[in-house]
Motif scaffolding. Structure first.
Motif, PDB file in Angstrom:
ATOM      1  N   VAL A 283     -14.883  -5.047  -1.313  1.00  0.00           N
ATOM      2  CA  VAL A 283     -13.579  -5.123  -1.984  1.00  0.00           C
ATOM      3  C   VAL A 283     -12.811  -3.823  -1.779  1.00  0.00           C
ATOM      4  O   VAL A 283     -11.605  -3.841  -1.487  1.00  0.00           O
ATOM      5  CB  VAL A 283     -13.753  -5.448  -3.485  1.00  0.00           C
ATOM      6  CG1 VAL A 283     -12.465  -5.236  -4.246  1.00  0.00           C
ATOM      7  CG2 VAL A 283     -14.250  -6.875  -3.658  1.00  0.00           C
ATOM      8  N   ALA A 284     -13.491  -2.685  -1.918  1.00  0.00           N
ATOM      9  CA  ALA A 284     -12.825  -1.396  -1.712  1.00  0.00           C
ATOM     10  C   ALA A 284     -12.308  -1.276  -0.281  1.00  0.00           C
ATOM     11  O   ALA A 284     -11.192  -0.797  -0.057  1.00  0.00           O
ATOM     12  CB  ALA A 284     -13.777  -0.254  -2.035  1.00  0.00           C
ATOM     13  N   GLN A 285     -13.098  -1.731   0.686  1.00  0.00           N
ATOM     14  CA  GLN A 285     -12.665  -1.689   2.075  1.00  0.00           C
ATOM     15  C   GLN A 285     -11.459  -2.594   2.296  1.00  0.00           C
ATOM     16  O   GLN A 285     -10.512  -2.233   2.984  1.00  0.00           O
ATOM     17  CB  GLN A 285     -13.819  -2.094   3.002  1.00  0.00           C
ATOM     18  CG  GLN A 285     -13.471  -2.155   4.465  1.00  0.00           C
ATOM     19  CD  GLN A 285     -13.142  -0.795   5.060  1.00  0.00           C
ATOM     20  OE1 GLN A 285     -13.409   0.240   4.468  1.00  0.00           O
ATOM     21  NE2 GLN A 285     -12.571  -0.798   6.236  1.00  0.00           N
ATOM     22  N   TYR A 286     -11.478  -3.765   1.702  1.00  0.00           N
ATOM     23  CA  TYR A 286     -10.354  -4.700   1.844  1.00  0.00           C
ATOM     24  C   TYR A 286      -9.090  -4.114   1.233  1.00  0.00           C
ATOM     25  O   TYR A 286      -8.014  -4.170   1.834  1.00  0.00           O
ATOM     26  CB  TYR A 286     -10.692  -6.034   1.189  1.00  0.00           C
ATOM     27  CG  TYR A 286      -9.546  -7.006   1.234  1.00  0.00           C
ATOM     28  CD1 TYR A 286      -9.250  -7.694   2.405  1.00  0.00           C
ATOM     29  CD2 TYR A 286      -8.742  -7.221   0.125  1.00  0.00           C
ATOM     30  CE1 TYR A 286      -8.200  -8.574   2.469  1.00  0.00           C
ATOM     31  CE2 TYR A 286      -7.687  -8.100   0.178  1.00  0.00           C
ATOM     32  CZ  TYR A 286      -7.416  -8.779   1.348  1.00  0.00           C
ATOM     33  OH  TYR A 286      -6.360  -9.646   1.410  1.00  0.00           O
ATOM     34  N   ILE A 287      -9.202  -3.538   0.051  1.00  0.00           N
ATOM     35  CA  ILE A 287      -8.041  -2.944  -0.618  1.00  0.00           C
ATOM     36  C   ILE A 287      -7.506  -1.775   0.194  1.00  0.00           C
ATOM     37  O   ILE A 287      -6.290  -1.626   0.360  1.00  0.00           O
ATOM     38  CB  ILE A 287      -8.408  -2.507  -2.054  1.00  0.00           C
ATOM     39  CG1 ILE A 287      -8.629  -3.752  -2.921  1.00  0.00           C
ATOM     40  CG2 ILE A 287      -7.337  -1.614  -2.649  1.00  0.00           C
ATOM     41  CD1 ILE A 287      -9.199  -3.449  -4.284  1.00  0.00           C
ATOM     42  N   GLU A 288      -8.405  -0.954   0.716  1.00  0.00           N
ATOM     43  CA  GLU A 288      -7.972   0.201   1.509  1.00  0.00           C
ATOM     44  C   GLU A 288      -7.240  -0.241   2.775  1.00  0.00           C
ATOM     45  O   GLU A 288      -6.234   0.336   3.157  1.00  0.00           O
ATOM     46  CB  GLU A 288      -9.168   1.069   1.886  1.00  0.00           C
ATOM     47  CG  GLU A 288      -8.780   2.302   2.668  1.00  0.00           C
ATOM     48  CD  GLU A 288      -9.981   3.144   3.046  1.00  0.00           C
ATOM     49  OE1 GLU A 288     -10.018   3.620   4.186  1.00  0.00           O
ATOM     50  OE2 GLU A 288     -10.870   3.304   2.207  1.00  0.00           O
TER      51      GLU A 288
ATOM     52  N   ALA B 166      -5.660  -3.083   3.226  1.00  0.00           N
ATOM     53  CA  ALA B 166      -4.444  -3.829   2.902  1.00  0.00           C
ATOM     54  C   ALA B 166      -3.337  -2.922   2.374  1.00  0.00           C
ATOM     55  O   ALA B 166      -2.157  -3.247   2.502  1.00  0.00           O
ATOM     56  CB  ALA B 166      -4.756  -4.909   1.874  1.00  0.00           C
ATOM     57  N   ALA B 167      -3.725  -1.785   1.791  1.00  0.00           N
ATOM     58  CA  ALA B 167      -2.733  -0.878   1.207  1.00  0.00           C
ATOM     59  C   ALA B 167      -2.000  -0.127   2.304  1.00  0.00           C
ATOM     60  O   ALA B 167      -2.572   0.242   3.321  1.00  0.00           O
ATOM     61  CB  ALA B 167      -3.424   0.112   0.270  1.00  0.00           C
TER      62      ALA B 167
END
Length: 190
Positions: free
Chosen positions: A167-172, A174-175
């Motif tokens: 999730v952290a990788q996805y958020i990073e 996507a941001a």
């Protein structure tokens, strides 16, 4: 450029030649799918854990098939089965932990994954001691209950750390990323 020698601590792994191209290939795969690595050793450890987990799974399956060719109840039958179950028990956590190691995560997430893997290793020890004679007995809490409970707790911790890392990788990814010069925002290309 520094020469690669044990007496020169300033030598970087990037300075040493890689005639086989494996290092460059792993780094390019990592950069393409994840980003710039924090430390190169995490890439080696992550890929190593993944391939060790897959190998343990294959070895476990091969040993299990081998055990079925032995006379049922013989020493070789039970030893092959025990080694097959232990290999399978250790293969899954190794493959899952590789995800946590490969992704750039915080210390707490990495610690949770390592503790979860430790519980899985402890469960494999319970399996070695309990299988087959104390595996499924008349006792309320036998070897199977102990092993499966500890293993499930370890896999739960591994799942939490892996989910957090993904999730952290996805958020990073996507941001929007802020450029260092000028403060302009630019989109990071996946």
């Amino acid at each position: 450029m520094a020469n690669a020698s044990p007496s020169n601590p300033d030598t970087n792994a990037e300075d040493t030649p890689d005639p086989s191209g494996v290092r460059d290939r792993m780094l390019s795969i990592y950069r393409a799918y994840i980003g710039e690595p924090n430390q190169e050793r995490d890439i080696y450890l992550g890929f190593g854990l993944f391939f060790a987990g897959v190998t343990l799974g294959i070895v476990g399956l091969a040993l299990f098939v081998h055990s079925s060719s032995q006379p049922t109840g013989s020493d070789l039958f039970w030893q092959s089965r025990t080694m097959a179950f232990v290999a399978g028990t250790l293969g899954l956590p190794a493959a899952i932990l590789s995800i946590v190691v490969l992704l750039p995560v915080g210390r707490q997430t990495l610690f949770t994954g390592i503790v979860g893997a430790g519980f899985c290793v402890f469960a494999a020890g319970i399996l070695i001691n309990a299988y087959p004679s104390h595996w499924s007995t008349e006792a309320t809490i036998d070897g199977s209950v102990r092993m499966i409970s500890v293993y499930a707790f370890g896999l739960t911790l591994l799942s939490i750390s892996t989910g957090t890392a993904l999730v952290a990788q996805y958020i990073e990814r996507a941001a929007p990323q802020t450029a260092a010069a000028g403060g302009k925002t630019k989109e990071r290309v996946p």
